[in-house]
Design an enzyme around this catalytic site. Structure first.
Site, PDB file in Angstrom:
ATOM      1  N   ASP A 114      -6.918   9.462  -6.875  1.00 14.05           N
ATOM      2  CA  ASP A 114      -5.389   9.755  -6.460  1.00 14.05           C
ATOM      3  C   ASP A 114      -4.559   9.176  -7.469  1.00 14.05           C
ATOM      4  O   ASP A 114      -5.040   8.299  -8.241  1.00 14.05           O
ATOM      5  CB  ASP A 114      -5.263   9.062  -5.065  1.00 14.05           C
ATOM      6  N   HIS A 121      -1.346  15.699  -4.628  1.00 13.36           N
ATOM      7  CA  HIS A 121      -1.084  14.463  -3.747  1.00 13.36           C
ATOM      8  C   HIS A 121       0.478  14.214  -3.958  1.00 13.36           C
ATOM      9  O   HIS A 121       0.982  13.024  -3.779  1.00 13.36           O
ATOM     10  CB  HIS A 121      -1.797  13.381  -4.688  1.00 13.36           C
ATOM     11  N   HIS A 130      -8.358   5.276  -7.374  1.00  8.01           N
ATOM     12  CA  HIS A 130      -7.431   5.619  -8.146  1.00  8.01           C
ATOM     13  C   HIS A 130      -7.634   5.396  -9.837  1.00  8.01           C
ATOM     14  O   HIS A 130      -7.905   4.485  -9.989  1.00  8.01           O
ATOM     15  CB  HIS A 130      -6.145   4.763  -7.800  1.00  8.01           C
ATOM     16  N   HIS A 190       5.160  11.209  -4.409  1.00  6.75           N
ATOM     17  CA  HIS A 190       4.490   9.986  -3.740  1.00  6.75           C
ATOM     18  C   HIS A 190       5.498   9.242  -3.168  1.00  6.75           C
ATOM     19  O   HIS A 190       5.716   7.927  -3.439  1.00  6.75           O
ATOM     20  CB  HIS A 190       3.507   9.202  -4.750  1.00  6.75           C
TER      21      HIS A 190
END
Length: 240
Positions: free
Chosen positions: A57, A107, A202, A111
């Site tokens: 991510d 994603h 990540h 964010h």
């Protein structure tokens, strides 16, 4: 007076307990995609083979390049849930993700920390803008989405339906953004490593690069095969 207060307490105490349990269940459901409380999220699969999926991510970032090199070195395919603004910032890295046979997915565009409080329209805009950024750079129209922070609620569920996207969760959360000790991060993953699991990492730090190297060695030692989500789930991940 004391007797009356005690009787009122006895009357309302069970209702208070039920209310607190309900609030607790809502909170837990909002932050754990595996519960499928507000919407369905694929968090793994039953398998008779030694297959797992590694997902990342918050990229792409310069650290993504090191991870891509490691994945190539060990012949492993992964999936990258990218932030749209990062895709525009590092377009060549986003292109490399796709060129090397990994899956690129959505994603959100920015964010947002407030993702859990956004309207369904605002969530849909985040999804759409990220999809547009990914398609502009890579030519891929992705169908997969992972909510920022793994938050779920009715607004996100509605936006998913509106954008015709599939939510992907995880079954092993590495906590690599919270834990500074890469050895502890790796041990946490190793302890939970089983066929059918989806690992969340990540691609935003050097410690995760080191964890990925240890993980790939562990997979090789235990004859576990890491696939991208298209092959792992045997489902379509792009419109085109």
């Amino acid at each position: 007076m004391a007797i009356l207060l005690w009787k009122e307490y006895q009357l309302y105490y069970p209702l208070l307990v039920v209310l607190l349990l309900y609030i607790g269940a809502l909170s837990w459901g909002a932050f754990d995609l595996r519960l499928n409380f507000f919407m369905h999220s694929t968090c793994g699969r039953k398998t008779g083979t030694n297959q797992i999926a590694i997902t990342f991510d918050d990229g792409p970032s310069p650290y993504t390049l090191e991870i891509l090199d490691l994945l190539d070195q060990y012949g492993v395919k992964a999936s990258f849930f990218c932030i749209g603004s990062q895709v525009l910032k590092y377009p060549e890295i986003a292109k490399q993700i796709v060129m090397q046979g990994h899956v690129i997915a959505n994603h959100s565009m920015n964010h947002p920390n407030s993702i859990g409080f956004l309207s369904s329209d605002s969530v849909a805009v985040e999804m759409k803008h990220a999809n547009q950024a990914i398609e502009k750079i890579t030519g891929k129209k992705t169908l997969l989405y992972r909510p920022p922070f793994g938050v779920s609620n009715p607004h996100i569920a509605k936006a998913l339906d509106y954008c015709a996207m599939t939510s992907i969760g995880w079954s092993i959360r590495s906590l690599d953004t919270l834990n500074r000790d890469e050895n502890k991060i790796f041990k946490r993953i190793k302890k939970r490593l089983r066929p059918g699991k989806i690992i969340l990492l990540h691609d935003t730090s050097q410690k995760t690069v080191h964890v990925v190297k240890s993980l790939l060695i562990e997979l090789q030692t235990n004859k576990l095969e890491a696939l991208n989500l298209e092959d792992f789930l045997n489902q379509k991940v792009y419109e085109n």
